[in-house]
Write a protein that holds these residues in place. Structure first.
Motif, short mmCIF file in Angstrom:
data_model
loop_
_atom_site.label_atom_id
_atom_site.label_comp_id
_atom_site.label_asym_id
_atom_site.label_seq_id
_atom_site.Cartn_x
_atom_site.Cartn_y
_atom_site.Cartn_z
N ARG A 79 -40.84 27.76 43.20
CA ARG A 79 -40.06 27.22 44.32
C ARG A 79 -40.49 27.83 45.65
O ARG A 79 -40.44 27.17 46.69
N GLU A 80 -40.89 29.09 45.64
CA GLU A 80 -41.41 29.70 46.87
C GLU A 80 -42.74 29.06 47.27
O GLU A 80 -42.96 28.72 48.42
N TRP A 81 -43.64 28.92 46.29
CA TRP A 81 -44.96 28.35 46.55
C TRP A 81 -44.85 26.90 46.99
O TRP A 81 -45.66 26.40 47.77
N ALA A 82 -43.82 26.21 46.53
CA ALA A 82 -43.61 24.81 46.91
C ALA A 82 -42.93 24.68 48.27
O ALA A 82 -42.86 23.58 48.82
N GLY A 83 -42.44 25.79 48.80
CA GLY A 83 -41.71 25.75 50.07
C GLY A 83 -42.62 25.71 51.29
O GLY A 83 -43.84 25.51 51.19
N MET B 149 -39.36 28.46 37.50
CA MET B 149 -40.69 28.66 36.92
C MET B 149 -41.45 29.73 37.69
O MET B 149 -41.41 29.76 38.92
N GLN B 150 -42.12 30.60 36.96
CA GLN B 150 -43.01 31.58 37.57
C GLN B 150 -44.45 31.16 37.32
O GLN B 150 -44.82 30.82 36.20
N LEU B 151 -45.24 31.18 38.38
CA LEU B 151 -46.67 30.92 38.26
C LEU B 151 -47.35 32.26 37.97
O LEU B 151 -47.20 33.22 38.72
N GLN B 152 -48.08 32.32 36.86
CA GLN B 152 -48.76 33.54 36.46
C GLN B 152 -50.21 33.48 36.91
O GLN B 152 -51.05 32.85 36.27
N THR B 153 -50.50 34.09 38.06
CA THR B 153 -51.87 34.12 38.58
C THR B 153 -52.59 35.33 37.99
O THR B 153 -51.96 36.20 37.37
N PRO B 154 -53.90 35.44 38.18
CA PRO B 154 -54.61 36.62 37.67
C PRO B 154 -54.16 37.93 38.33
O PRO B 154 -54.48 39.01 37.84
N GLN C 61 -56.37 29.38 38.09
CA GLN C 61 -56.89 28.87 39.36
C GLN C 61 -55.72 28.40 40.22
O GLN C 61 -54.61 28.18 39.74
N LEU C 62 -56.01 28.20 41.48
CA LEU C 62 -54.99 27.81 42.45
C LEU C 62 -54.28 26.52 42.03
O LEU C 62 -54.92 25.53 41.67
N LEU C 63 -52.96 26.55 42.09
CA LEU C 63 -52.14 25.36 41.91
C LEU C 63 -51.82 24.82 43.31
O LEU C 63 -51.15 25.50 44.09
N PRO C 64 -52.32 23.63 43.66
CA PRO C 64 -52.06 23.10 45.00
C PRO C 64 -50.57 23.03 45.30
O PRO C 64 -49.76 22.72 44.41
N ARG C 65 -50.22 23.30 46.55
CA ARG C 65 -48.80 23.34 46.91
C ARG C 65 -48.15 21.97 46.75
O ARG C 65 -46.96 21.88 46.42
N ASN C 66 -48.90 20.90 46.95
CA ASN C 66 -48.30 19.58 46.77
C ASN C 66 -47.98 19.33 45.30
O ASN C 66 -47.00 18.66 44.96
N GLN C 67 -48.79 19.87 44.39
CA GLN C 67 -48.49 19.76 42.96
C GLN C 67 -47.27 20.60 42.60
O GLN C 67 -46.45 20.20 41.77
#
Length: 206
Positions: A175-179, A163-168, A140-146
């Motif tokens: 680091r990109e998703w947190a940017g 770290m790589q987030l493994q989505t479906p 499920q979605l990991l909030p960008r603030n998290q």
């Protein structure tokens, strides 16, 4: 076995006979020594899995295909979370420091890269300048603030942590998703594409 093989898994059982005819000698030596190969994100014919062969030097990486029937053993990144190393290296200290926090984050995580390879195989792959490569299973979605809080945590340890987030639907760099960018690069076996929501299947179909 076939349905459970995922990117970053380590597999044992590939033989030099499965390498391309022009494979370098170091790749033959790696497989002859019984080293594992790592599953990579690429399409493979039925009965095969896309893998990477690892050599001693950093530039020694070879893309290949392993017959599924040859798989003798599989180790996933999450199986390595609690494997200890006695080596006195920044990457080892960073993993030890982060382990309890990652265990409490509410997501399944794992160790990949050189640290994962060494923890799984016992073959020296980490060095003083090694990054710590991690994965996080995020169905499920990991909030960008998290995501930003994780990056802040990672930046406090002794080595760089990626770290790589493994989505479906593929993987995205934490680091990109947190940017601040509206779109991030999502990579899967079919393509790499810019998306605003890596958990939205409609974006990948567009």
């Amino acid at each position: 076995m076939v349905s459970t093989v995922l990117a970053h898994d380590l597999l044992w059982g590939m033989t030099p006979a499965q390498l391309p005819a022009d494979a370098p000698e170091w790749a033959v030596e790696s497989l002859n020594a019984g080293q594992p190969v790592v599953v990579r994100r690429a399409l493979a014919d039925s009965g095969f899995v896309a893998v990477g062969v690892r050599g001693v030097a950093r530039e020694q990486r070879l893309a290949a295909f392993m017959a599924v029937d040859s798989i003798a053993c599989r180790v996933s990144p999450e199986a390595l979370c609690n494997v200890e190393s006695l080596r006195d290296l920044p990457v080892v200290h960073a993993l030890k420091q982060l382990r309890p926090m990652l265990d409490d984050c509410g997501w399944v995580w794992g160790v990949s890269g050189s640290a994962g390879f060494e923890l799984a195989s016992g073959i020296a792959a980490m060095h003083a300048d090694s990054d710590l490569d991690l994965i996080l299973r995020t169905p499920q979605l990991l909030p960008r603030n998290q995501a930003r809080k994780l990056v802040e945590l990672f930046d406090q340890v002794a080595c760089r942590v990626d770290m790589q987030l493994q989505t479906p639907f593929g993987a995205v760099a934490l680091r990109e998703w947190a940017g601040q960018s509206a779109k991030v690069l999502l990579k899967n076996a079919h393509q790499a594409c810019l998306v605003s929501d890596p958990w939205n299947p409609q974006e990948q179909a567009a």
